[in-house]
Design a protein around this motif. Structure first.
Motif, mmCIF file in Angstrom:
data_model
loop_
_atom_site.group_PDB
_atom_site.id
_atom_site.type_symbol
_atom_site.label_atom_id
_atom_site.label_comp_id
_atom_site.label_asym_id
_atom_site.label_seq_id
_atom_site.Cartn_x
_atom_site.Cartn_y
_atom_site.Cartn_z
ATOM 1 N N LYS A 32 0.817 -1.213 0.000
ATOM 2 C CA LYS A 32 0.000 0.000 0.000
ATOM 3 C C LYS A 32 0.846 1.257 0.000
ATOM 4 N N ASP A 33 1.975 1.240 0.726
ATOM 5 C CA ASP A 33 2.852 2.414 0.764
ATOM 6 C C ASP A 33 3.371 2.757 -0.636
ATOM 7 N N VAL A 34 3.631 1.730 -1.440
ATOM 8 C CA VAL A 34 4.134 1.959 -2.796
ATOM 9 C C VAL A 34 3.043 2.575 -3.667
ATOM 10 N N THR A 35 1.857 2.013 -3.626
ATOM 11 C CA THR A 35 0.773 2.541 -4.458
ATOM 12 C C THR A 35 0.424 3.977 -4.062
ATOM 13 N N GLU A 36 0.559 4.299 -2.784
ATOM 14 C CA GLU A 36 0.292 5.667 -2.339
ATOM 15 C C GLU A 36 1.375 6.629 -2.809
ATOM 16 N N ASP A 37 2.612 6.149 -2.893
ATOM 17 C CA ASP A 37 3.718 7.008 -3.332
ATOM 18 C C ASP A 37 3.716 7.246 -4.838
ATOM 19 N N PHE A 38 3.000 6.392 -5.579
ATOM 20 C CA PHE A 38 2.870 6.558 -7.027
ATOM 21 C C PHE A 38 1.385 6.711 -7.379
ATOM 22 N N PRO A 39 0.813 7.878 -7.114
ATOM 23 C CA PRO A 39 -0.630 8.046 -7.321
ATOM 24 C C PRO A 39 -1.079 7.906 -8.773
ATOM 25 N N ASN A 40 -0.159 8.032 -9.726
ATOM 26 C CA ASN A 40 -0.510 7.882 -11.142
ATOM 27 C C ASN A 40 -0.282 6.462 -11.663
ATOM 28 N N ALA A 41 0.063 5.557 -10.777
ATOM 29 C CA ALA A 41 0.353 4.181 -11.196
ATOM 30 C C ALA A 41 -0.886 3.490 -11.753
ATOM 31 N N VAL A 42 -0.626 2.528 -12.637
ATOM 32 C CA VAL A 42 -1.667 1.605 -13.098
ATOM 33 C C VAL A 42 -1.585 0.392 -12.184
ATOM 34 N N VAL A 43 -2.655 0.116 -11.453
ATOM 35 C CA VAL A 43 -2.607 -0.927 -10.419
ATOM 36 C C VAL A 43 -3.620 -2.025 -10.728
ATOM 37 N N TYR A 44 -3.144 -3.266 -10.684
ATOM 38 C CA TYR A 44 -4.019 -4.426 -10.834
ATOM 39 C C TYR A 44 -3.834 -5.358 -9.628
ATOM 40 N N SER A 45 -4.926 -5.914 -9.158
ATOM 41 C CA SER A 45 -4.884 -6.992 -8.171
ATOM 42 C C SER A 45 -5.346 -8.267 -8.862
ATOM 43 N N ILE A 46 -4.533 -9.307 -8.758
ATOM 44 C CA ILE A 46 -4.821 -10.581 -9.412
ATOM 45 C C ILE A 46 -5.031 -11.647 -8.348
ATOM 46 N N ASN A 47 -6.011 -12.505 -8.569
ATOM 47 C CA ASN A 47 -6.246 -13.614 -7.646
ATOM 48 C C ASN A 47 -5.095 -14.612 -7.783
ATOM 49 N N GLY A 48 -4.193 -14.561 -6.822
ATOM 50 C CA GLY A 48 -3.044 -15.449 -6.870
ATOM 51 C C GLY A 48 -2.085 -15.122 -5.748
ATOM 52 N N GLY A 49 -0.996 -15.879 -5.691
ATOM 53 C CA GLY A 49 -0.034 -15.726 -4.620
ATOM 54 C C GLY A 49 1.086 -14.756 -4.968
ATOM 55 N N HIS A 50 2.240 -14.977 -4.365
ATOM 56 C CA HIS A 50 3.358 -14.063 -4.534
ATOM 57 C C HIS A 50 4.017 -14.206 -5.900
ATOM 58 N N ASN A 51 4.136 -15.419 -6.388
ATOM 59 C CA ASN A 51 4.794 -15.646 -7.681
ATOM 60 C C ASN A 51 3.774 -15.607 -8.815
ATOM 61 N N LEU A 52 3.260 -14.422 -9.071
ATOM 62 C CA LEU A 52 2.295 -14.257 -10.155
ATOM 63 C C LEU A 52 2.947 -14.436 -11.517
ATOM 64 N N ILE A 53 4.256 -14.230 -11.589
ATOM 65 C CA ILE A 53 4.961 -14.361 -12.865
ATOM 66 C C ILE A 53 4.778 -15.769 -13.428
ATOM 67 N N TYR A 54 4.747 -16.760 -12.552
ATOM 68 C CA TYR A 54 4.531 -18.139 -12.993
ATOM 69 C C TYR A 54 3.077 -18.556 -12.824
ATOM 70 N N GLU A 55 2.504 -18.224 -11.697
ATOM 71 C CA GLU A 55 1.162 -18.715 -11.361
ATOM 72 C C GLU A 55 0.083 -18.146 -12.276
#
Length: 212
Positions: A174-197
């Motif tokens: 959350k601290d990161v998303t707040e520090d970049f208010p213009n960011a494009v943010v997605y939440s994906i149903n999955g764990g930490h290794n979304l790159i593979y999962e």
């Protein structure tokens, strides 16, 4: 256009893992520990890519270099915000006496799907076991000690979070998303290794973002 993707790796992950994921983006892959060998002015476009522990240095990099396109997956400014330093210190001790078991258990924590975990383990565990002990221990100490200062920035990175992430939960990011208010943010149903999962979905989001 001559492009480069600068990769800031997560803890305990192999270069082959990132190479296979990013190979379709038509860019030269530069791992952050080899940046000293490159002149980024030789590239028309530089994209930064950070996952997990790697986002600590990736965030500093995009701020310092004013990188217009960057991807932050499971980012953090302070890993110990949601994981006590004592847990990481215990992991360091275990790593010294039970290396393979320690790595395997950590990798399992990265996944919400046991099937995807087993697939990842079968494909990359041999490469992960080749990572030098000193690099693994250095990385764990970094997770304890390294804190990125909060600073509002109007860069617009792509930030991707896992709703079932047990390593760096959304609360931590959350601290990161707040520090970049213009960011494009997605939440994906999955764990930490979304790159593979969630490889296909993640890749779609990244391609869409880079083409925008």
């Amino acid at each position: 256009m001559k492009k480069a993707i600068v990769v800031f790796k997560g803890w305990g992950s192999s270069e082959s893992f990132y190479g296979e994921f990013l190979e379709g983006l038509d860019a030269e892959i530069i791992f952050s520990d080899e940046l000293y060998k490159k002149n980024l002015d030789d590239y028309q476009e530089v994209i930064a890519f950070g996952w997990s522990m790697g986002t600590l240095d990736c965030i500093r990099f995009i701020r310092d270099k004013k990188i217009e396109k960057s991807v932050l997956i499971a980012p953090t400014l302070d890993f110990t915000k949601t994981t006590r330093a004592l847990i990481i210190k215990k992991m360091i001790k275990r790593l010294k006496v039970e290396r393979a078991g320690c790595l395997r258990d950590f990798i399992e924590l990265n996944f919400s799907s046991s099937l995807k975990f087993e697939g990842y383990l079968g494909k990359y565990f041999e490469d992960i076991l080749k990572i030098p002990d000193e690099d693994l221990i250095k990385g764990l100490n970094k997770l304890i000690e390294d804190k990125v200062e909060r600073e509002k920035s109007y860069l617009n990175p792509l930030i991707i979070l896992g709703t079932e992430d047990r390593v760096i939960p959304e609360e931590n990011s959350k601290d990161v998303t707040e520090d970049f208010p213009n960011a494009v943010v997605y939440s994906i149903n999955g764990g930490h290794n979304l790159i593979y999962e969630e490889k296909e979905k993640l890749y779609l989001y990244i391609k869409r973002y880079l083409d925008s």
